[in-house]
Motif scaffolding. Sequence first.
Motif, mmCIF file in Angstrom:
data_model
loop_
_atom_site.group_PDB
_atom_site.id
_atom_site.type_symbol
_atom_site.label_atom_id
_atom_site.label_comp_id
_atom_site.label_asym_id
_atom_site.label_seq_id
_atom_site.Cartn_x
_atom_site.Cartn_y
_atom_site.Cartn_z
ATOM 1 N N LYS A 51 0.834 -1.196 0.000
ATOM 2 C CA LYS A 51 0.000 0.000 0.000
ATOM 3 C C LYS A 51 0.866 1.242 0.000
ATOM 4 O O LYS A 51 1.897 1.292 0.679
ATOM 5 C CB LYS A 51 -0.926 0.005 1.214
ATOM 6 N N ILE A 52 0.451 2.230 -0.751
ATOM 7 C CA ILE A 52 1.184 3.489 -0.863
ATOM 8 C C ILE A 52 0.397 4.572 -0.139
ATOM 9 O O ILE A 52 -0.765 4.838 -0.475
ATOM 10 C CB ILE A 52 1.397 3.880 -2.338
ATOM 11 N N ASP A 53 1.014 5.162 0.862
ATOM 12 C CA ASP A 53 0.387 6.248 1.603
ATOM 13 C C ASP A 53 0.813 7.569 0.959
ATOM 14 O O ASP A 53 1.974 7.970 1.047
ATOM 15 C CB ASP A 53 0.814 6.203 3.070
ATOM 16 N N LEU A 54 -0.132 8.233 0.311
ATOM 17 C CA LEU A 54 0.200 9.467 -0.403
ATOM 18 C C LEU A 54 0.575 10.592 0.548
ATOM 19 O O LEU A 54 1.356 11.474 0.190
ATOM 20 C CB LEU A 54 -0.978 9.897 -1.282
ATOM 21 N N ASN A 162 7.621 17.460 -2.231
ATOM 22 C CA ASN A 162 7.650 15.996 -2.200
ATOM 23 C C ASN A 162 7.846 15.431 -0.801
ATOM 24 O O ASN A 162 7.744 14.208 -0.624
ATOM 25 C CB ASN A 162 8.759 15.471 -3.118
ATOM 26 N N THR A 163 8.142 16.249 0.189
ATOM 27 C CA THR A 163 8.269 15.744 1.551
ATOM 28 C C THR A 163 6.929 15.372 2.160
ATOM 29 O O THR A 163 6.892 14.633 3.155
ATOM 30 C CB THR A 163 8.938 16.789 2.446
ATOM 31 N N ARG A 164 5.824 15.878 1.630
ATOM 32 C CA ARG A 164 4.470 15.629 2.133
ATOM 33 C C ARG A 164 4.292 16.139 3.563
ATOM 34 O O ARG A 164 3.393 15.673 4.271
ATOM 35 C CB ARG A 164 4.136 14.132 2.081
ATOM 36 N N VAL A 200 1.636 18.158 -6.337
ATOM 37 C CA VAL A 200 1.315 17.828 -4.941
ATOM 38 C C VAL A 200 0.194 18.721 -4.421
ATOM 39 O O VAL A 200 -0.572 18.310 -3.535
ATOM 40 C CB VAL A 200 2.575 17.955 -4.074
ATOM 41 N N CYS A 201 0.080 19.918 -4.944
ATOM 42 C CA CYS A 201 -0.982 20.826 -4.477
ATOM 43 C C CYS A 201 -2.366 20.276 -4.772
ATOM 44 O O CYS A 201 -3.332 20.621 -4.078
ATOM 45 C CB CYS A 201 -0.816 22.200 -5.125
ATOM 46 N N ASN A 202 -2.480 19.424 -5.785
ATOM 47 C CA ASN A 202 -3.775 18.832 -6.103
ATOM 48 C C ASN A 202 -4.245 17.879 -5.006
ATOM 49 O O ASN A 202 -5.449 17.650 -4.841
ATOM 50 C CB ASN A 202 -3.692 18.094 -7.437
ATOM 51 N N LEU A 203 -3.319 17.316 -4.227
ATOM 52 C CA LEU A 203 -3.696 16.393 -3.159
ATOM 53 C C LEU A 203 -4.262 17.120 -1.946
ATOM 54 O O LEU A 203 -5.172 16.626 -1.277
ATOM 55 C CB LEU A 203 -2.477 15.565 -2.724
ATOM 56 N N TYR A 204 -3.723 18.300 -1.650
ATOM 57 C CA TYR A 204 -4.085 19.010 -0.427
ATOM 58 C C TYR A 204 -5.068 20.156 -0.661
ATOM 59 O O TYR A 204 -5.412 20.853 0.284
ATOM 60 C CB TYR A 204 -2.825 19.581 0.236
ATOM 61 N N LYS A 205 -5.509 20.356 -1.882
ATOM 62 C CA LYS A 205 -6.331 21.527 -2.166
ATOM 63 C C LYS A 205 -7.695 21.456 -1.492
ATOM 64 O O LYS A 205 -8.254 22.478 -1.083
ATOM 65 C CB LYS A 205 -6.509 21.688 -3.679
ATOM 66 N N VAL A 226 -3.856 28.226 1.994
ATOM 67 C CA VAL A 226 -2.588 28.752 1.465
ATOM 68 C C VAL A 226 -2.416 28.347 0.007
ATOM 69 O O VAL A 226 -1.928 29.136 -0.818
ATOM 70 C CB VAL A 226 -1.416 28.254 2.328
ATOM 71 N N ILE A 227 -2.818 27.136 -0.334
ATOM 72 C CA ILE A 227 -2.740 26.697 -1.735
ATOM 73 C C ILE A 227 -3.666 27.534 -2.608
ATOM 74 O O ILE A 227 -3.306 27.925 -3.730
ATOM 75 C CB ILE A 227 -3.080 25.196 -1.831
ATOM 76 N N GLU A 228 -4.856 27.838 -2.106
ATOM 77 C CA GLU A 228 -5.791 28.663 -2.875
ATOM 78 C C GLU A 228 -5.245 30.065 -3.102
ATOM 79 O O GLU A 228 -5.341 30.615 -4.214
ATOM 80 C CB GLU A 228 -7.124 28.729 -2.133
#
Length: 278
Positions: A51-54, A162-164, A200-205, A226-228
């Motif tokens: 399993k990959i944890d994004l 990429n550090t997440r 990566v911003c698409n994951l946290y938006k 902050v991303i917005e």
Amino acid sequence: MCPEVKESVHHLTGKQCRELLYMRMKKPKRIVPAFTYQALQSNTVVEPPKKIDLFKKRPVKETFFRVYLRRGDIPVARSGKVLRKKNATEFPLKWFCAPQDLDYCYYLPIFVDGYFFDRLSDSDIEIRQLAQYGAMDMIVKAPHKVLPVLPKMILPLKRAFNTRDKKIIIAALKVLQMMVLVAPCVGQALVPYYRQLLAVCNLYKNLNVNLGNFIDPDRERRIADVIEDTLNALEKCGGPNAFINIKYMIPTYESCVYPLCDLGVENSPAESSHQKKY
């Protein structure tokens, strides 16, 4: 002549056969890797995919800023002043030389790299603040020198995303906002690098907090807000091709410059020319 050897045949009873089959059924199955000859053997189970944890945090190595600071190659130190305002332009730093005279191609990526990745160590808060104030002060004091250094800034920014880690990502987004809003022509020069930075911003938006009727004044700590704000700044300063490239990387983004009616079919160039004729 060799004596004849009689083969002794041992016969099992029905009860013993049932017990033997029961023990074989209870025997644990071996876990073998997939797509191998071992998977064809009996009493084996194929190992499931990992399993990959994004959203798992990636390990961070020691930065060049920390190494150069120990050697004494960083021409800055902390002063006794206190930064009272968040958006202040004067930072509590003591430069051994004017920041405008420094080689930005060499020092600015080092400061930015230290600002991002030294945020993890709570024991070295002074080093983190020194890198943070130094990077922002260099951008504010000489914004015209940021554009030639922009290709070298992409790698620290990409490593930060990429550090997440939410703290590191927010720090990278704030530096990106300052570069776009303060330095000239940086917003348009960042458009070719959207595919490396905005993935990566698409994951946290969409990680928003539903506050209901309440208002949270501390907007800078929520990564989705902050991303917005960063995407809005990139669209405003990125020229006519900014929105198309942002929309390609983040499909859920809505434009802050053009209203929804201007982006539809109603106001297309073909229809507007048809209305002019009649």
